[in-house]
Write a protein that holds these residues in place. Structure first.
Motif, short mmCIF file in Angstrom:
data_model
loop_
_atom_site.label_atom_id
_atom_site.label_comp_id
_atom_site.label_asym_id
_atom_site.label_seq_id
_atom_site.Cartn_x
_atom_site.Cartn_y
_atom_site.Cartn_z
N GLU A 54 0.88 -1.08 -0.04
CA GLU A 54 0.05 0.16 0.03
C GLU A 54 0.98 1.08 0.04
N ALA B 42 0.94 5.59 -0.63
CA ALA B 42 0.37 6.99 -0.52
C ALA B 42 0.94 8.07 -1.85
N ASP C 101 1.65 11.64 -3.28
CA ASP C 101 1.94 12.89 -3.07
C ASP C 101 0.93 13.95 -3.28
N THR D 85 -1.94 13.45 -6.07
CA THR D 85 -3.56 13.38 -5.54
C THR D 85 -4.51 14.25 -6.30
N LEU E 9 -4.42 13.38 0.23
CA LEU E 9 -3.73 12.09 0.24
C LEU E 9 -4.66 10.98 -0.50
N VAL E 10 -4.13 10.40 -1.36
CA VAL E 10 -4.87 9.03 -1.83
C VAL E 10 -3.78 8.05 -1.65
N SER E 11 -4.60 6.83 -1.29
CA SER E 11 -4.04 5.83 -0.86
C SER E 11 -4.24 4.71 -1.88
#
Length: 246
Positions: free
Chosen positions: A22, A24, A26, A30, A66-68
């Motif tokens: 997983e 994240a 930047d 995002t 933020l996108v995971s």
């Protein structure tokens, strides 16, 4: 890459990639994925880092900044790094020239400061960003290295030391019009470099310096005078088709 993945957004990341990881994104990535492309949880994208191949990823969480992502599987194996060296005198349309060199398979891109250079102030971060943008758009997995700018005379003086037996091709606008195919055909199997001059061409003393170097091979690009960015695309296409990886 599977055809079913070709419509998915592609993102370059620095993180090591493997199934189950997983990661994240930047802030800029995002913003691009969520606000520009309108993607959210449940959607998918493809990520790559230039080392581990491309991976299909699920968007699992979206925040304001933020996108995971969760990596599902490798969708494309890592390609071999390209060997072609591309040197160019910086022009105003830097983004275009770097993007096209990336698309055409350059492995190293290096600005060369010549006498008539138009754009001597360079930002290495922006240069790398142009290459990454092209790689994201064109399914390139081996992102070219952006080498530090170098003065024309130092490039030639240190060529053997830095590049060994690599042949340096330059497009000689002062040469009589002739097909470059026969010349390039003789270079198949050799390590190659291409040097493109500035708008206005090389100075007379620079051209003489090139022609007097035993590692340099001049070619003609025909009877018409080409813009520097057009000459770059034309020469890269010729090299790849006749003596490169096409």
């Amino acid at each position: 890459m599977p055809r079913t993945h070709k419509t998915l957004p592609r993102l370059y990341v620095e993180t090591a990639l493997r199934t189950g990881v997983e990661l994240a994104l930047d802030k800029d990535q995002t913003n691009h994925l969520v606000n520009v492309l309108r993607r959210g949880p449940g959607d998918q994208c493809v990520v790559f880092n230039g080392r581990d191949g491309a991976f299909l990823a699920d968007i699992v969480a979206v925040g304001k900044k933020l996108v995971s992502l969760s990596l599902i599987e490798q969708s494309s194996a890592q390609t071999k790094a390209n060997d072609l060296w591309f040197g160019f005198a910086p022009i105003k349309r830097l983004d275009y020239e770097i993007q096209k060199a990336t698309e055409m398979g350059a492995g190293v891109i290096q600005p060369v400061i010549t006498r008539y250079v138009q754009n001597p102030r360079l930002n290495p971060v922006k240069l790398k960003a142009h290459a990454i943008e092209a790689a994201q758009q064109c399914e390139v997995l081996s992102v070219p290295q952006i080498a530090p700018e170098i003065a024309f005379e130092k490039l030639l003086t240190t060529w053997r030391e830095q590049h060994g037996d690599r042949v340096l091709i330059f497009c000689d606008e002062a040469a009589a019009s002739a097909s470059p195919v026969d010349t390039l055909s003789k270079l198949r199997g050799q390590r190659l470099g291409l040097l493109i001059g500035p708008e206005g061409g090389f100075a007379d003393e620079e051209r003489e310096r090139l022609l007097s170097s035993d590692f340099v091979v001049p070619i003609s690009l025909g009877p018409r005078v080409l813009r520097a960015d057009t000459a770059a695309v034309a020469a890269l296409a010729l090299i790849q088709a006749v003596a490169g990886d096409w």
